[in-house]
Scaffold this active site. Structure first.
Site, PDB file in Angstrom:
ATOM      1  N   CYS A 122      -4.800   2.718  -3.667  1.00 53.67           N
ATOM      2  CA  CYS A 122      -3.571   3.197  -3.018  1.00 53.67           C
ATOM      3  C   CYS A 122      -2.430   2.204  -3.196  1.00 53.67           C
ATOM      4  O   CYS A 122      -1.647   1.984  -2.264  1.00 53.67           O
ATOM      5  CB  CYS A 122      -3.780   3.480  -1.530  1.00 53.67           C
ATOM      6  SG  CYS A 122      -5.044   4.684  -1.212  1.00 53.67           S
ATOM      7  N   GLN A 125      -4.335  -5.058   6.961  1.00 52.39           N
ATOM      8  CA  GLN A 125      -5.329  -6.023   6.470  1.00 52.39           C
ATOM      9  C   GLN A 125      -5.203  -7.378   7.145  1.00 52.39           C
ATOM     10  O   GLN A 125      -6.106  -8.197   7.038  1.00 52.39           O
ATOM     11  CB  GLN A 125      -5.191  -6.207   4.943  1.00 52.39           C
ATOM     12  CG  GLN A 125      -5.452  -4.961   4.123  1.00 52.39           C
ATOM     13  CD  GLN A 125      -6.893  -4.464   4.219  1.00 52.39           C
ATOM     14  OE1 GLN A 125      -7.814  -5.188   4.579  1.00 52.39           O
ATOM     15  NE2 GLN A 125      -7.093  -3.198   3.890  1.00 52.39           N
ATOM     16  N   HIS A 136       0.865  -1.184   0.000  1.00 54.70           N
ATOM     17  CA  HIS A 136       0.000   0.000   0.000  1.00 54.70           C
ATOM     18  C   HIS A 136       0.908   1.242   0.000  1.00 54.70           C
ATOM     19  O   HIS A 136       2.021   1.189   0.532  1.00 54.70           O
ATOM     20  CB  HIS A 136      -0.829  -0.056   1.288  1.00 54.70           C
ATOM     21  CG  HIS A 136      -1.898   0.972   1.422  1.00 54.70           C
ATOM     22  ND1 HIS A 136      -1.656   2.248   1.860  1.00 54.70           N
ATOM     23  CD2 HIS A 136      -3.233   0.897   1.209  1.00 54.70           C
ATOM     24  CE1 HIS A 136      -2.805   2.912   1.918  1.00 54.70           C
ATOM     25  NE2 HIS A 136      -3.769   2.120   1.524  1.00 54.70           N
ATOM     26  N   ASP A 182       3.219  -4.376   7.789  1.00 54.29           N
ATOM     27  CA  ASP A 182       1.988  -3.607   7.649  1.00 54.29           C
ATOM     28  C   ASP A 182       0.839  -4.581   7.888  1.00 54.29           C
ATOM     29  O   ASP A 182       0.512  -5.394   7.016  1.00 54.29           O
ATOM     30  CB  ASP A 182       1.915  -2.991   6.245  1.00 54.29           C
ATOM     31  CG  ASP A 182       0.568  -2.339   5.979  1.00 54.29           C
ATOM     32  OD1 ASP A 182      -0.293  -2.348   6.887  1.00 54.29           O
ATOM     33  OD2 ASP A 182       0.381  -1.809   4.858  1.00 54.29           O
ATOM     34  N   LYS A 189     -10.363  -0.540  10.551  1.00 55.91           N
ATOM     35  CA  LYS A 189     -10.498  -1.708   9.674  1.00 55.91           C
ATOM     36  C   LYS A 189     -10.832  -2.975  10.457  1.00 55.91           C
ATOM     37  O   LYS A 189     -10.855  -4.069   9.913  1.00 55.91           O
ATOM     38  CB  LYS A 189      -9.210  -1.911   8.869  1.00 55.91           C
ATOM     39  CG  LYS A 189      -8.941  -0.783   7.856  1.00 55.91           C
ATOM     40  CD  LYS A 189      -7.756  -1.114   6.990  1.00 55.91           C
ATOM     41  CE  LYS A 189      -7.190   0.099   6.295  1.00 55.91           C
ATOM     42  NZ  LYS A 189      -7.983   0.534   5.138  1.00 55.91           N
TER      43      LYS A 189
HETATM   44  C1  LIG Z   1      -2.569  -2.770   3.365  1.00 58.66           C
HETATM   45  C2  LIG Z   1      -2.858  -1.420   3.953  1.00 58.66           C
HETATM   46  N1  LIG Z   1      -1.885  -0.743   4.570  1.00 58.66           N
HETATM   47  C3  LIG Z   1      -2.086   0.461   5.118  1.00 58.66           C
HETATM   48  C4  LIG Z   1      -3.305   1.079   5.062  1.00 58.66           C
HETATM   49  C5  LIG Z   1      -3.451   2.438   5.664  1.00 58.66           C
HETATM   50  O1  LIG Z   1      -4.343   2.440   6.709  1.00 58.66           O
HETATM   51  P1  LIG Z   1      -4.878   3.816   7.317  1.00 58.66           P
HETATM   52  O2  LIG Z   1      -5.402   4.606   6.149  1.00 58.66           O
HETATM   53  O3  LIG Z   1      -5.950   3.407   8.263  1.00 58.66           O
HETATM   54  O4  LIG Z   1      -3.740   4.493   7.985  1.00 58.66           O
HETATM   55  C6  LIG Z   1      -4.359   0.426   4.423  1.00 58.66           C
HETATM   56  C7  LIG Z   1      -5.687   1.059   4.342  1.00 58.66           C
HETATM   57  O5  LIG Z   1      -6.146   1.581   3.372  1.00 58.66           O
HETATM   58  C8  LIG Z   1      -4.125  -0.847   3.855  1.00 58.66           C
HETATM   59  O6  LIG Z   1      -5.110  -1.496   3.229  1.00 58.66           O
END
Ligand SMILES: Cc1ncc(COP(=O)(O)O)c(C=O)c1O
Lengths: 152, 409
Positions: free
Chosen positions: B365, B202, B122, B199, B225
């Protein structure tokens, strides 16, 4: 017709699948590019101009059917028109799409009489989040026209 | 399939209808819906306990502080942390990853060092590293994907040398659903001095995670999430890593003493929590993990695995539909990205929305991944514990209608 069928009219799908004036211009031209960062739709166009008349146009880009069909129909509509006529068209398009406030210039009694095929895009108005898709080509054209006027 | 449909009554928003049809919410990878237990915990906190934390001498403030720190304990134990002070509250996974990039990477990376990433990350696990690489002269190296959308480890021996100081990997892709090779990368980093940053945005919501067993140095995730409120997430770290890490933000709460030119930091985790924290959100986060614990993360995972298998089966019935992600449900989670014929993903999403089916469309993203897959955009359906086979059926019907609208039927 359901709102969906009104949105995705045949003429729109046809322009999406068989965009007119696709490519780029070889001779002297002005170029402008537009992008919807939130959805990634891209649109670009080349205008060749003689005096204050658009003599040729070429479009590039990728994105949803609404953004690409709008650009293709726009390209069809502006060839051979002068700057004032094109600006009038932009104004009417934006009123039709409720991007600008004011009366819709389109005459429901005479479909196509004011903006031709472009009137098929009126179905987008029921989908507010998609209006920016239809508008992408037109903001890009506005940019190109400003450049063309500056050159003139 | 485990029947969790009784849980749906806990989620008020799932009662909503659009044009007379029940909402089918298939965008939990973006954010999940909230059960009344979470909504009421936040509400009760504001009604009964609201005060600033770690400050007041009065009892109400002590109660607020207790509620906040209890939430920390709950979230820490949810991921198997040996100690609750290894869990730093942040604004979300993005902030947590930035804290590691700026607080650890910036101070330890130099010219020629390498940060090893995967192409399926991401943006929040790419961009902070790009910024820090630029500031330090380090370089980014990416692992690609194999034919089954899994991170390709055949190149690992070639790219993993003594220059690698940081490995940043997603536990689960938000686009393809593929699980990341966390175990393999932890093993590869072992003894090299490289740290592994996971990370977990998910992964943590969808499977049981035990940080002690995982062996990574840092784990980042977001409450929203996993049934919790927006505006809060967490960074878990190994004790020594958190001690080494510098604070990225300065301010109140994070100091033990402040002089005119220098200050001393409060102990971990508070040295990373500058300013008034998201207190009510932390309480809601605690209620969210209570809820997930009660259902059981094994149940959540098994339910999603069965539902994803059913979805892949039903989607295979839709002509011209291409899924971008692993077929084997043991190697993936419940985010299913796809393209339908020549219909652009945004048009698919609009048509689905007319059917009351909410999916995401776009680059999710993850632009480097989209380029790698040669797709400008995909539509994505993603599942959580409140989704049912009936939701998958509604999705399938709506996709068949999309074919009709676009003249493919
Ligand atoms: C794999 C992954 N990493 C990081 C994020 C970032 O999360 P947040 O926007 O809650 O900081 C997301 C969410 O969109 C994600 O799906």
């Amino acid at each position: 017709m359901s709102p969906l069928d009104e949105l995705y009219r045949e003429v729109i799908l046809d322009h999406y699948r068989n965009p007119r004036h696709r490519g780029s211009l070889n001779g002297p031209h002005v170029h402008a590019e537009g992008l919807n960062p939130s959805c990634g739709d891209e649109f670009a166009l080349d205008l060749s101009v003689e005096g204050d008349t658009i003599t040729d146009v070429a479009i590039q880009g990728q994105g949803c059917s609404i953004s690409q069909a709008s650009g293709s129909m726009m390209a069809d509509a502006i060839v051979g028109r002068n700057f004032d006529e094109v600006e009038d068209m932009i104004r009417k398009f934006r009123l039709m799409m409720t991007i600008d406030e004011g009366d819709n210039p389109v005459d429901p009694e005479r479909p196509g009489a004011v903006l031709g095929d472009l009137e098929a895009l009126q179905g987008v108005r029921k989908f507010p989040v998609r209006i920016k898709c239809a508008d992408l080509a037109w903001t890009t054209l506005t940019d190109a026209l400003a450049k063309a006027r500056a050159n003139a | 399939m485990i029947d969790l449909s009784a849980l749906r009554a806990d989620f008020p928003i799932l009662q909503r209808t659009f044009d007379g049809r029940d909402l089918v919410y298939l965008d939990s990878a973006a954010t999940t819906q909230k059960p009344v237990q979470v909504i009421e915990a936040v509400d009760a906190y504001y009604r009964e306990k609201n005060a600033n934390v770690h400050r007041g001498a009065y009892r109400l403030s002590a109660e607020a502080t207790d509620a906040f720190e209890q939430a920390r304990t709950k979230v820490a134990s949810f991921i198997g942390s040996p100690r609750s002070d290894q869990l730093v509250f942040t604004r979300g996974a993005t902030t947590a990853l930035n804290f590691v990039a700026y607080g650890w990477g910036l101070h330890r990376l130099g010219e020629g060092d390498r940060i090893l990433l995967t192409i399926m990350e991401h943006h929040s696990n790419i961009v902070p590293w790009q910024i820090v690489a630029k500031l330090t002269g380090a370089e980014l190296v990416y692992l690609g994907l194999d034919d089954d959308y899994q991170v390709d480890l055949t190149e690992l021996d070639r790219v993993f040398d003594e220059r690698v100081k940081i490995v940043a990997v997603s536990g689960m892709s938000n686009v393809t659903g593929a699980r990341g090779p966390v175990d393999e990368l932890v093993a590869a980093a072992d003894g090299t001095g490289a740290i592994v940053v996971v990370d977990g945005a998910q992964l943590v919501p969808h499977d049981r995670v035990d940080v002690a067993a995982m062996g990574a140095d840092f784990l980042a995730f977001s409450a929203h999430k996993m049934l919790g409120p927006t505006g809060i997430g967490a960074l878990w770290g190994k004790e020594e890593r958190l001690e080494e890490m510098e604070p990225t933000e300065g301010g109140g709460e994070m100091i033990s003493d402040v002089g005119l030119t220098e200050s001393r930091w409060a102990p971990v985790p508070h040295k990373f929590e500058a300013g008034t924290p998201p207190i009510a959100q932390a309480v809601g986060f605690g209620a969210a993990v209570d809820y997930l614990d009660k259902v059981g993360m094994d149940t959540v995972r098994d339910h999603e695995r069965a539902l994803t298998a059913y979805a892949l089966e039903r989607l295979a019935e839709v002509p011209d539909l291409r899924v971008y992600g692993p077929r084997d449900v043991d190697r993936r989670g419940g985010a299913v990205s796809f393209e339908l014929g020549d219909i652009h993903a945004h048009d698919v999403a609009t048509i689905l929305d007319e059917h009351g089916v909410a999916v995401r469309a776009g680059h999710h993203c993850a632009k480097p991944l989209m380029r790698h897959l040669h797709v400008p955009a995909t539509a994505r359906a993603s599942f959580y514990l409140y989704n049912t086979p009936a939701d998958v059926d509604r999705l399938t019907e709506a996709l068949l209608d999309a074919r009709r609208v676009f003249g493919l039927a």
